[in-house]
Motif scaffolding. Structure first.
Motif, PDB file in Angstrom:
ATOM      1  N   ILE A   1      15.096 -42.796  29.577  1.00 22.75           N
ATOM      2  CA  ILE A   1      16.434 -42.665  30.250  1.00 22.75           C
ATOM      3  C   ILE A   1      16.323 -41.777  31.063  1.00 22.75           C
ATOM      4  O   ILE A   1      16.249 -40.503  30.142  1.00 22.75           O
ATOM      5  CB  ILE A   1      17.308 -43.210  29.069  1.00 22.75           C
ATOM      6  N   SER A   2      16.477 -42.133  32.327  1.00 23.88           N
ATOM      7  CA  SER A   2      16.288 -40.519  32.911  1.00 23.88           C
ATOM      8  C   SER A   2      17.726 -40.398  33.501  1.00 23.88           C
ATOM      9  O   SER A   2      19.237 -40.103  32.871  1.00 23.88           O
ATOM     10  CB  SER A   2      16.195 -41.102  34.838  1.00 23.88           C
TER      11      SER A   2
ATOM     12  N   VAL B   1       3.174 -44.913  31.983  1.00 25.08           N
ATOM     13  CA  VAL B   1       3.713 -46.415  31.736  1.00 25.08           C
ATOM     14  C   VAL B   1       5.331 -46.432  31.709  1.00 25.08           C
ATOM     15  O   VAL B   1       5.851 -47.281  31.938  1.00 25.08           O
ATOM     16  CB  VAL B   1       3.221 -47.264  30.544  1.00 25.08           C
ATOM     17  N   SER B   2       5.528 -44.942  31.990  1.00 22.97           N
ATOM     18  CA  SER B   2       7.278 -44.875  31.764  1.00 22.97           C
ATOM     19  C   SER B   2       7.373 -43.369  32.294  1.00 22.97           C
ATOM     20  O   SER B   2       7.546 -42.396  31.299  1.00 22.97           O
ATOM     21  CB  SER B   2       7.749 -44.859  30.364  1.00 22.97           C
ATOM     22  N   PRO B   3       7.350 -43.234  33.772  1.00 19.97           N
ATOM     23  CA  PRO B   3       7.361 -42.450  34.469  1.00 19.97           C
ATOM     24  C   PRO B   3       8.672 -40.931  33.632  1.00 19.97           C
ATOM     25  O   PRO B   3      10.040 -41.105  33.614  1.00 19.97           O
ATOM     26  CB  PRO B   3       7.544 -42.370  35.460  1.00 19.97           C
ATOM     27  N   PHE B   4       8.416 -39.633  33.221  1.00 17.42           N
ATOM     28  CA  PHE B   4       9.341 -39.207  32.740  1.00 17.42           C
ATOM     29  C   PHE B   4      10.375 -37.978  32.998  1.00 17.42           C
ATOM     30  O   PHE B   4       8.970 -36.708  33.220  1.00 17.42           O
ATOM     31  CB  PHE B   4       9.286 -39.010  31.326  1.00 17.42           C
ATOM     32  N   GLY B   5      10.980 -37.599  32.991  1.00 16.70           N
ATOM     33  CA  GLY B   5      11.206 -35.910  34.177  1.00 16.70           C
ATOM     34  C   GLY B   5      11.737 -35.018  32.769  1.00 16.70           C
ATOM     35  O   GLY B   5      11.785 -35.552  31.421  1.00 16.70           O
ATOM     36  N   PRO B   6      11.965 -33.443  33.760  1.00 13.46           N
ATOM     37  CA  PRO B   6      11.870 -32.685  32.197  1.00 13.46           C
ATOM     38  C   PRO B   6      12.859 -32.806  31.453  1.00 13.46           C
ATOM     39  O   PRO B   6      13.218 -32.562  30.738  1.00 13.46           O
ATOM     40  CB  PRO B   6      11.789 -31.116  32.876  1.00 13.46           C
ATOM     41  N   ASN B   7      14.213 -33.836  31.543  1.00 13.51           N
ATOM     42  CA  ASN B   7      15.567 -33.797  31.293  1.00 13.51           C
ATOM     43  C   ASN B   7      15.849 -35.172  30.902  1.00 13.51           C
ATOM     44  O   ASN B   7      16.764 -35.207  30.567  1.00 13.51           O
ATOM     45  CB  ASN B   7      16.551 -33.736  32.222  1.00 13.51           C
ATOM     46  N   ASP B   8      14.546 -36.375  30.684  1.00 13.22           N
ATOM     47  CA  ASP B   8      15.039 -37.015  29.941  1.00 13.22           C
ATOM     48  C   ASP B   8      14.575 -37.508  29.083  1.00 13.22           C
ATOM     49  O   ASP B   8      14.172 -36.334  28.416  1.00 13.22           O
ATOM     50  CB  ASP B   8      13.849 -38.020  31.581  1.00 13.22           C
ATOM     51  N   VAL B   9      15.265 -38.894  28.543  1.00 13.37           N
ATOM     52  CA  VAL B   9      15.447 -39.060  27.370  1.00 13.37           C
ATOM     53  C   VAL B   9      15.211 -40.120  27.440  1.00 13.37           C
ATOM     54  O   VAL B   9      14.777 -40.880  27.691  1.00 13.37           O
ATOM     55  CB  VAL B   9      16.615 -39.122  25.948  1.00 13.37           C
TER      56      VAL B   9
ATOM     57  N   ALA C   1       6.510 -35.128  28.897  1.00 16.14           N
ATOM     58  CA  ALA C   1       6.503 -34.447  30.120  1.00 16.14           C
ATOM     59  C   ALA C   1       4.620 -34.089  30.261  1.00 16.14           C
ATOM     60  O   ALA C   1       4.618 -34.102  31.267  1.00 16.14           O
ATOM     61  CB  ALA C   1       7.208 -33.396  30.622  1.00 16.14           C
ATOM     62  N   SER C   2       4.289 -33.977  29.153  1.00 13.02           N
ATOM     63  CA  SER C   2       3.276 -33.658  29.217  1.00 13.02           C
ATOM     64  C   SER C   2       1.896 -34.761  29.050  1.00 13.02           C
ATOM     65  O   SER C   2       0.821 -34.184  29.299  1.00 13.02           O
ATOM     66  CB  SER C   2       2.612 -32.411  28.574  1.00 13.02           C
ATOM     67  N   SER C   3       2.310 -35.599  28.648  1.00  2.92           N
ATOM     68  CA  SER C   3       1.444 -36.548  28.198  1.00  2.92           C
ATOM     69  C   SER C   3       1.085 -37.877  29.219  1.00  2.92           C
ATOM     70  O   SER C   3       1.847 -38.505  29.851  1.00  2.92           O
ATOM     71  CB  SER C   3       2.331 -37.574  26.611  1.00  2.92           C
ATOM     72  N   SER C   4      -0.169 -37.862  30.059  1.00  3.06           N
ATOM     73  CA  SER C   4      -0.340 -38.179  30.894  1.00  3.06           C
ATOM     74  C   SER C   4       0.079 -39.873  30.331  1.00  3.06           C
ATOM     75  O   SER C   4      -0.368 -41.454  31.005  1.00  3.06           O
ATOM     76  CB  SER C   4      -2.221 -38.285  31.122  1.00  3.06           C
TER      77      SER C   4
END
Length: 416
Positions: free
Chosen positions: A80-81, A209-217, A201-204
């Motif tokens: 959830i961005s 499968v689910s792009p994740f930003g540093p402030n996402d949850v 964020a560091s998990s390739s």
């Protein structure tokens, strides 16, 4: 109205009085207990969310990587961005939002269920601070871990030990008993939200499968105005997509099964039937009583009683009888409510809300929140029942009294 005559009539005509009172009291008791049960089930359905300080949970289902290594999201909770979160915050009815990240971490020698939580937010899993049994809760700005007590016992983890999750080491500062906490979003290890965000964020594998930003949850816990929960659930799906899983008290009501469906879906119909039966019993009993007193009423009119005197007297008797019936019905309902309050109800927690890999021990087991059914009679319902009893007495007594008061003394005494 002759009060002495009224009391004598009720006392010396015990059969008539008791029959009218018991018949109406059963109907009133049934009305009260049906409504109390319905309210109790609704309160029970709020408990799983209330324990985590929320009224709504939000998560979005998605996919998991083919290769389960490192940190990944469960299939029931993907990104959830932060942009989506900013759209949710100003929605009408939102009073507070708690954020979390739930991760499955598959290291070479161990699998972890990790929950990243906010430390100070009263909405969401930070309520776990009240379940710490040893050590302390997580502190703001520190890279540290809280371990579930059963998991710590299984792997012999103690306060002061260090654990390595996805190549990152965390000191264990506390042990928490998750069995005493909410059954939603349960984990083996609890980390500060910022640390869990870094792992995600560091998990390739996760990013694939689910792009994740540093402030996402991937989990949201929302405190909301009760009357706006339904509208909020719809608005959340408009923002996050129709497949989004929204947990509300109503969704838990549906999980309670047929017993609740019987007490809730048919509550209004059953209440109407109970009132109708109560009125019918009161009317039939009073009609028979008054018919038996035709001679008595004729004599009273012969000695000077007016139609108004007769109506007032009979109306007062009916109201007193129905008032006593209402009190008795309330007592019966209170005894039944006390007995029902010892009944336990098992509320199933959907796997989506506390996902565990199925291939781990207990991963597919159904989780339940077990609690005693909170059956009680609110003052408003008790007052309504008493008022309804008096109203029934007034309507039936008044109607019957008006008819019998028209009797002529000569017609009655002619047949004596």
């Amino acid at each position: 109205m002759n009060l002495h005559y009224l009391m004598n009539e009720l006392y010396y005509q015990k059969r008539r009085t008791v029959t009218a009172i018991i018949g109406l009291s059963i109907g009133i008791a049934l009305l009260i207990i049906l409504n109390s049960l319905s309210m109790a089930y609704r309160q029970a359905a709020q408990v799983p969310l209330k324990e985590i300080g929320a009224d709504i949970t939000v998560q979005r289902p998605g996919d998991v990587p083919k290769d389960l290594t490192g940190a990944v999201f469960p299939c029931s909770a993907v990104t959830i961005s932060d942009e989506e979160l900013k759209k949710i915050q100003p929605l009408p009815g939102v009073r507070g939002i708690g954020k979390a990240i739930l991760l499955w971490v598959f290291d070479q020698n161990r699998a972890w269920i990790v929950l990243g939580i906010e430390q100070q937010n009263p909405v969401g899993p930070s309520i776990l601070r009240h379940s710490v049994t040893e050590g302390r809760f997580l502190e703001e700005g520190k890279s540290e871990a809280l371990v579930e007590v059963a998991y710590a016992r299984q792997f012999n983890l103690k306060i002061g030990d260090s654990i390595t999750i996805a190549n990152t080491t965390f000191p264990v500062v506390g042990l928490a008993d998750a069995s005493r906490a909410a059954k939603i979003a349960v984990a083996n290890v609890y980390l500060p939200l910022a640390e869990a965000q870094k792992l995600a964020a560091s998990s390739s594998q996760l990013q694939s499968v689910s792009p994740f930003g540093p402030n996402d949850v991937n989990l949201l816990f929302i405190k909301a105005d009760q009357e706006k929960i339904t509208g909020l659930a719809s608005a959340l799906k408009d923002i996050l997509g129709k497949k989004t899983t929204i947990g509300t008290p109503d969704s838990f009501l549906k999980l309670l099964g047929s017993l609740f469906a019987l007490s809730d879906k048919f509550n209004l119909a059953a209440s109407i039937i109970a009132i109708f039966v109560a009125v019918l019993i009161a009317f039939k009993t009073m009609a028979g009583n008054i018919a038996e007193r035709a001679r008595e009423i004729g004599v009273l009119k012969a000695v000077g009683w007016t139609n108004r005197n007769v109506v007032t007297q009979l109306l007062a008797e009916a109201i007193v009888q129905c008032f006593i019936a209402g009190i008795l019905g309330l007592v019966i309902a209170a005894i039944a409510a006390f007995a029902l309050s010892f009944m336990k109800v098992n509320i199933p927690i959907p796997w989506d809300m506390s996902p565990t890999p199925h291939f781990l021990p207990g991963g597919g087991d159904q989780i339940f929140k077990t609690l005693r059914l909170p059956v009680h009679i609110p003052w408003s319902l008790a007052a309504f029942a008493i008022l309804l009893s008096v109203l029934i007495g007034g309507l039936t007594g008044g109607l019957l009294a008006r008819n019998i008061s028209k009797i002529k003394p000569s017609e009655v005494l002619r047949h004596e």
